[in-house]
Design a protein around this motif. Structure first.
Motif, PDB file in Angstrom:
ATOM      1  N   LYS A   1      -7.217  -7.028  -7.292  1.00 56.28           N
ATOM      2  CA  LYS A   1      -6.325  -5.940  -6.973  1.00 56.28           C
ATOM      3  C   LYS A   1      -6.984  -5.644  -5.305  1.00 56.28           C
ATOM      4  CE  LYS A   1      -6.679  -3.029 -11.102  1.00 56.28           C
ATOM      5  NZ  LYS A   1      -7.128  -1.840 -11.691  1.00 56.28           N
ATOM      6  N   ALA A   2      -5.611  -5.195  -4.818  1.00 55.64           N
ATOM      7  CA  ALA A   2      -5.726  -4.847  -3.099  1.00 55.64           C
ATOM      8  C   ALA A   2      -6.435  -3.591  -3.209  1.00 55.64           C
ATOM      9  CB  ALA A   2      -4.458  -4.555  -2.692  1.00 55.64           C
ATOM     10  N   LYS A   3      -7.384  -3.384  -2.477  1.00 52.55           N
ATOM     11  CA  LYS A   3      -8.369  -2.408  -2.219  1.00 52.55           C
ATOM     12  C   LYS A   3      -8.319  -1.621  -0.755  1.00 52.55           C
ATOM     13  CE  LYS A   3     -11.565  -4.411  -5.425  1.00 52.55           C
ATOM     14  NZ  LYS A   3     -13.033  -4.768  -5.509  1.00 52.55           N
ATOM     15  N   GLY A   4      -7.414  -2.010   0.277  1.00 51.00           N
ATOM     16  CA  GLY A   4      -7.323  -1.664   1.325  1.00 51.00           C
ATOM     17  C   GLY A   4      -6.541  -0.158   1.473  1.00 51.00           C
ATOM     18  N   ARG A   5      -6.596   0.467   2.392  1.00 50.52           N
ATOM     19  CA  ARG A   5      -5.850   1.786   2.539  1.00 50.52           C
ATOM     20  C   ARG A   5      -5.377   1.915   4.082  1.00 50.52           C
ATOM     21  NH1 ARG A   5      -7.026   1.682  -2.026  1.00 50.52           N
ATOM     22  NH2 ARG A   5      -7.787   3.299  -3.404  1.00 50.52           N
ATOM     23  N   PRO A   6      -4.154   2.302   4.200  1.00 54.24           N
ATOM     24  CA  PRO A   6      -3.441   3.189   3.183  1.00 54.24           C
ATOM     25  C   PRO A   6      -2.561   2.105   2.318  1.00 54.24           C
ATOM     26  CG  PRO A   6      -2.211   3.278   5.504  1.00 54.24           C
ATOM     27  CD  PRO A   6      -3.550   2.290   5.540  1.00 54.24           C
ATOM     28  N   MET A   7      -1.986   2.714   1.288  1.00 51.86           N
ATOM     29  CA  MET A   7      -1.125   1.940   0.277  1.00 51.86           C
ATOM     30  C   MET A   7       0.045   2.299   0.443  1.00 51.86           C
ATOM     31  SD  MET A   7      -4.016   1.654  -2.855  1.00 51.86           S
ATOM     32  CE  MET A   7      -3.150   0.310  -3.588  1.00 51.86           C
ATOM     33  N   LEU A   8       1.121   1.138   0.563  1.00 48.21           N
ATOM     34  CA  LEU A   8       2.518   1.338   0.735  1.00 48.21           C
ATOM     35  C   LEU A   8       3.162   1.363  -0.688  1.00 48.21           C
ATOM     36  CD1 LEU A   8       4.537   1.520   3.026  1.00 48.21           C
ATOM     37  CD2 LEU A   8       4.797  -0.994   2.907  1.00 48.21           C
ATOM     38  N   THR A   9       4.222   2.373  -0.921  1.00 47.92           N
ATOM     39  CA  THR A   9       4.765   2.449  -2.058  1.00 47.92           C
ATOM     40  C   THR A   9       6.194   1.941  -2.248  1.00 47.92           C
ATOM     41  OG1 THR A   9       3.149   4.065  -3.005  1.00 47.92           O
ATOM     42  CG2 THR A   9       5.290   4.268  -4.217  1.00 47.92           C
TER      43      THR A   9
ATOM     44  N   ARG B   1       2.582 -12.597  -2.677  1.00 46.74           N
ATOM     45  CA  ARG B   1       2.256 -13.809  -1.914  1.00 46.74           C
ATOM     46  C   ARG B   1       0.922 -13.527  -1.107  1.00 46.74           C
ATOM     47  NH1 ARG B   1       6.555 -14.097  -4.004  1.00 46.74           N
ATOM     48  NH2 ARG B   1       7.730 -15.980  -4.460  1.00 46.74           N
ATOM     49  N   LEU B   2       0.835 -12.387  -0.429  1.00 45.06           N
ATOM     50  CA  LEU B   2      -0.368 -12.121   0.461  1.00 45.06           C
ATOM     51  C   LEU B   2      -1.435 -11.859  -0.430  1.00 45.06           C
ATOM     52  CD1 LEU B   2       1.281  -9.496   2.974  1.00 45.06           C
ATOM     53  CD2 LEU B   2       0.343 -11.845   3.535  1.00 45.06           C
ATOM     54  N   LEU B   3      -1.406 -11.548  -1.730  1.00 45.10           N
ATOM     55  CA  LEU B   3      -2.375 -11.233  -2.664  1.00 45.10           C
ATOM     56  C   LEU B   3      -3.113 -12.476  -2.980  1.00 45.10           C
ATOM     57  CD1 LEU B   3      -1.272  -8.375  -4.984  1.00 45.10           C
ATOM     58  CD2 LEU B   3      -3.305  -8.528  -3.585  1.00 45.10           C
ATOM     59  N   MET B   4      -2.230 -13.795  -3.254  1.00 43.70           N
ATOM     60  CA  MET B   4      -2.564 -14.959  -3.457  1.00 43.70           C
ATOM     61  C   MET B   4      -3.227 -15.597  -2.500  1.00 43.70           C
ATOM     62  SD  MET B   4       0.750 -15.923  -5.856  1.00 43.70           S
ATOM     63  CE  MET B   4       0.326 -17.132  -6.689  1.00 43.70           C
ATOM     64  N   LEU B   5      -2.463 -15.593  -1.423  1.00 43.37           N
ATOM     65  CA  LEU B   5      -3.218 -16.052   0.022  1.00 43.37           C
ATOM     66  C   LEU B   5      -4.418 -15.615   0.239  1.00 43.37           C
ATOM     67  CD1 LEU B   5      -0.021 -15.908   2.272  1.00 43.37           C
ATOM     68  CD2 LEU B   5      -1.204 -18.054   1.299  1.00 43.37           C
ATOM     69  N   ARG B   6      -4.885 -14.457   0.001  1.00 44.79           N
ATOM     70  CA  ARG B   6      -6.224 -13.749   0.144  1.00 44.79           C
ATOM     71  C   ARG B   6      -7.150 -14.435  -0.683  1.00 44.79           C
ATOM     72  NH1 ARG B   6      -6.932  -8.305  -2.547  1.00 44.79           N
ATOM     73  NH2 ARG B   6      -7.098  -9.787  -4.202  1.00 44.79           N
TER      74      ARG B   6
ATOM     75  N   GLU C   1      -3.425  -3.103   3.293  1.00 49.14           N
ATOM     76  CA  GLU C   1      -3.553  -2.911   2.138  1.00 49.14           C
ATOM     77  C   GLU C   1      -4.208  -4.207   1.342  1.00 49.14           C
ATOM     78  OE1 GLU C   1      -1.282  -1.945  -2.401  1.00 49.14           O
ATOM     79  OE2 GLU C   1      -0.558  -1.158  -0.234  1.00 49.14           O
ATOM     80  N   VAL C   2      -3.917  -5.416   1.523  1.00 50.43           N
ATOM     81  CA  VAL C   2      -4.352  -6.562   0.846  1.00 50.43           C
ATOM     82  C   VAL C   2      -5.571  -6.917   1.237  1.00 50.43           C
ATOM     83  CG1 VAL C   2      -3.755  -9.124   0.415  1.00 50.43           C
ATOM     84  CG2 VAL C   2      -2.039  -7.340   0.339  1.00 50.43           C
ATOM     85  N   PHE C   3      -5.661  -7.205   2.712  1.00 47.24           N
ATOM     86  CA  PHE C   3      -6.811  -7.536   3.390  1.00 47.24           C
ATOM     87  C   PHE C   3      -7.939  -6.507   3.881  1.00 47.24           C
ATOM     88  CE2 PHE C   3      -3.733 -10.854   3.840  1.00 47.24           C
ATOM     89  CZ  PHE C   3      -4.215 -11.945   3.375  1.00 47.24           C
ATOM     90  N   GLY C   4      -7.355  -5.331   3.991  1.00 47.55           N
ATOM     91  CA  GLY C   4      -8.347  -4.110   4.348  1.00 47.55           C
ATOM     92  C   GLY C   4      -8.262  -4.040   5.939  1.00 47.55           C
ATOM     93  N   PRO C   5      -8.086  -2.710   6.409  1.00 44.92           N
ATOM     94  CA  PRO C   5      -8.074  -2.427   7.732  1.00 44.92           C
ATOM     95  C   PRO C   5      -9.167  -3.109   8.670  1.00 44.92           C
ATOM     96  CG  PRO C   5      -8.386  -0.262   6.551  1.00 44.92           C
ATOM     97  CD  PRO C   5      -8.087  -1.454   5.652  1.00 44.92           C
ATOM     98  N   ASP C   6     -10.135  -3.067   8.221  1.00 45.76           N
ATOM     99  CA  ASP C   6     -11.394  -3.598   8.573  1.00 45.76           C
ATOM    100  C   ASP C   6     -11.302  -5.096   9.237  1.00 45.76           C
ATOM    101  OD1 ASP C   6     -11.601  -4.016   5.881  1.00 45.76           O
ATOM    102  OD2 ASP C   6     -13.693  -4.703   6.356  1.00 45.76           O
TER     103      ASP C   6
END
Length: 680
Positions: free
Chosen positions: A16-24, A155-160, A187-192
């Motif tokens: 799962k994506a764990k970053g914030r904020p989360m787009l809806t 696709r970003l989730l899979m690339l991660r 969201e996918v990679f994390g703002p950090d």
């Protein structure tokens, strides 16, 4: 075959994506599990090299490479969602050091590759007038916003999952969707993981009316703190030098710029001490060097003392700056786009210059690292990665993109093989094992092309839709995410041509109309065929309906419009002969009905005629020992310039008796024909 190489569909998991904020958005859903389909090898290219010359397969860089795959570049034909799932199942999870993607921008415009027929001065003479360009729809990025976000999210989730722990990803976008994509990346990679927002100035000026000209693209760069980083030097421009090197040293006349001698933050020791009556701690700063070094620089005349009681600055001389260059920052104005006369130009409107990819790949990877681009397009990423000694993986749903990429990489690998053959073995090994500062040798001199599922019908669909709209007099609507255009006051929906019209397709039309309560127009539904219950569904739907009636055109049998979609395949006449120890392959004629049809549509009352068959041929490939499955390229005729023609007659060493000689001809629209002959 390794156990990691799937031979049947398998299930792979995605975190799962764990970053914030989360787009809806409407229809948002995570990608927890997906099916990974096997890949079929369809083509292999090995650059010809003398025995013992080449980068070698025993290098430690291939230690984690899946055993079931060749140690070569990998090119995949298929939807990148399927290809990425296949790579996860095959053993590439956490192995990719650098990802660069240049996805469709959802900009509301079709992406059209310009196709120029071969011939003298880039034109082909036909009856009536000169013909120079044909157009082939490569892909369309007109998607509803929600669908686009879900497309990119998956696709970003899979690339991660594929990215190495110390790997980085660069996402190239334009102002139309960059704000959404930045939030998705967070969201996918994390703002950090955010490193840079890079701004590439594409053009110097743009004549937009009623607004400031849009002259830049955005590239988002994400990666962990511990990642590969090689700073890139750039040449300083005249405008920059004039603006910043504005001081003249008395006595010598040398021009210089003023640089900071202080940095923020308090420090103990030499760098925190007062110097010449100036205490950096009073400003919350410290010296960048110790006070003893400051004394030495001042003795050498390298300190600029302002006339007022200000902070001293360091002199940075113009001659040193010109010689050393600058370090690339987050605004790139020194990389020019591909202009009309560039040798790089391949007809793709979204093609990026090699210099841009060279900066990305050189900055965030080292020789031997794996570079991935799942929107390979014209093949710039694979070409630059190959030139810089990286291993690479590319994929695209469009066959034309794969063919263009293959041609570019083949040409480069042949050049690299010839250069290596001219070197001594010792110098070759030194180049191959060099670090980031050495001139890297190629990581491989071969690549293999695979297919994940069969997407030929989907690629042909875009071309067929365009032709069908011309044939039916449909005015294309580029901004509507569902309907394809209008005809005589009716909306037009063209059902994908890889299946007959079904009640499910018609339900989709009804659902769309229900979401548009103010829409009163009828709808024309165009299909290649009809399922037996589709017409009955339409009759029941239209009964007692004053508006939004459905009308059908079935292109195979309709009395007025039928018979239009008749695909006549590429045709060729050729011979193969054994002459002693040589094999002679000669092409006498090639006919491309698809190109002729396109030319006839453009010419109107004039009928197209092509005097030289070579004008329609883009590439000729020969496999003298074809096994019926993988096309191993032993000879490739790919003219370097558009005005050059293929040779048509080829000689190569004769294979053993009983071999099957295969000839592959690719026309200028990307259609392929394979002819085979058994040798006695």
């Amino acid at each position: 075959m390794s156990d990691k190489t799937p031979t049947k569909p398998r299930t792979v998991t995605v975190a799962k994506a764990k970053g914030r904020p989360m787009l809806t958005w409407v229809g948002k859903k995570p990608l927890a599990r997906l099916t990974a389909y096997p890949a079929q090898a369809i083509e292999r290219f090995d650059a010809p090299t003398p025995a013992g010359v080449g980068p070698g397969s025993s290098s430690a860089r291939w230690a984690g490479w899946p055993a079931g795959l060749p140690q070569a570049g990998l090119l995949y034909h298929g939807d990148n969602k399927d290809v990425l799932a296949h790579l996860l199942a095959t053993g590439f999870r956490g192995q990719v050091k650098l990802i660069y993607i240049d996805p469709p921008f959802d900009s509301g415009a079709d992406y059209v590759r310009k196709v120029q027929l071969r011939g003298a001065k880039g034109t082909v003479k036909i009856d009536g007038e000169d013909y120079t360009l044909g157009e082939q729809i490569q892909y369309s990025d007109i998607w509803a916003n929600d669908n686009y976000l879900q497309f990119m999210y998956e696709r970003l989730l899979m690339l991660r999952e594929l990215l190495a722990e110390d790997g980085a990803i660069y996402l190239h976008c334009d102002p139309s969707r960059n704000s959404y994509l930045r939030l998705l990346m967070d969201e996918v990679f994390g703002p950090d993981q955010f490193v840079n927002e890079l701004v590439w100035q594409r053009v110097s000026a743009h004549n937009d009316s009623a607004r400031f000209g849009t002259i830049h693209d955005t590239i988002y760069y994400y990666g962990p703190a511990e990642r590969v980083w090689n700073s890139q030097k750039i040449e300083l421009g005249e405008k920059y030098l004039e603006q910043f090197f504005d001081q003249v040293e008395p006595g010598t006349g040398k021009r210089y710029a003023r640089g900071d001698l202080m940095a923020s933050g308090l420090r103990n020791g030499e760098t925190g001490k007062p110097w010449r009556g100036i205490n950096p701690a009073e400003r919350g700063n410290h010296w960048k060097v110790g006070v003893s070094t400051l004394d030495q620089w001042d003795k050498e005349g390298r300190i600029h003392w302002p006339k007022s009681n200000g902070v001293p600055r360091l002199k940075r001389y113009l001659e040193d700056a010109v010689q050393q260059g600058g370090v690339a920052q987050d605004i790139w104005t020194d990389i020019r786009p591909i202009h009309n006369q560039s040798q790089e130009l391949l007809g793709y409107p979204t093609q990026k210059p090699e210099a841009l990819l060279e900066r990305v790949i050189a900055s965030s990877s080292n020789p031997g690292d794996i570079v991935l681009d799942c929107f390979i397009g014209s093949g710039t990423t694979a070409t630059v990665a190959q030139r810089l000694g990286r291993r690479w993986i590319g994929c695209d749903i469009n066959k034309g993109a794969l063919q263009t990429t293959a041609k570019r990489v083949q040409a480069l690998m042949r050049e690299q093989a010839a250069a290596l053959a001219a070197q001594t073995q010792s110098s070759l090994l030194a180049a191959d094992d060099g670090g980031p500062e050495a001139a890297p040798g190629p990581a491989q001199l071969s690549f293999a092309t695979y297919r994940v599922n069969d997407y030929d019908l989907q690629i042909q669909h875009n071309e067929a839709v365009e032709l069908a709209c011309q044939h039916l007099g449909v005015a294309r609507t580029r901004t509507d995410s569902f309907f394809d255009g209008t005809q005589g006051g009716r909306l037009v929906k063209i059902v994908p041509f890889n299946h007959p019209l079904t009640p499910l397709d018609l339900e989709a039309v009804r659902t769309e109309l229900a979401a548009r309560p103010s829409e009163e127009r009828d709808v024309l539904v165009v299909s290649l065929g009809l399922q037996h219950d589709a017409r009955a569904w339409v009759e029941a739907y239209n009964r007692n309906r004053p508006i939004n009636k459905l009308h059908l055109i079935e292109l195979r049998t309709d009395r007025k419009f039928g018979g239009f979609i008749r695909h006549e395949p590429l045709w060729a006449a050729a011979t193969v002969q054994r002459q002693g120890e040589r094999l002679v392959v000669e092409i006498q004629d090639v006919v491309s009905p698809t190109i002729l049809q396109r030319l006839n549509l453009e010419q109107g009352v004039f009928r197209a005629q092509i005097s030289d068959w070579r004008a329609v041929v883009d590439t000729v490939l020969i496999d003298p020992q074809h096994d019926g499955q993988v096309f191993n390229v032993a000879l490739a005729d790919v003219p370097e310039r558009k005005q050059d023609l293929v040779q048509g007659r080829y000689e190569l060493p004769a294979p053993p008796a009983g071999s099957t000689v295969a000839l592959k001809i690719i026309d200028m629209l990307g259609e392929e024909l394979v002819l085979q002959w058994p040798l006695p």
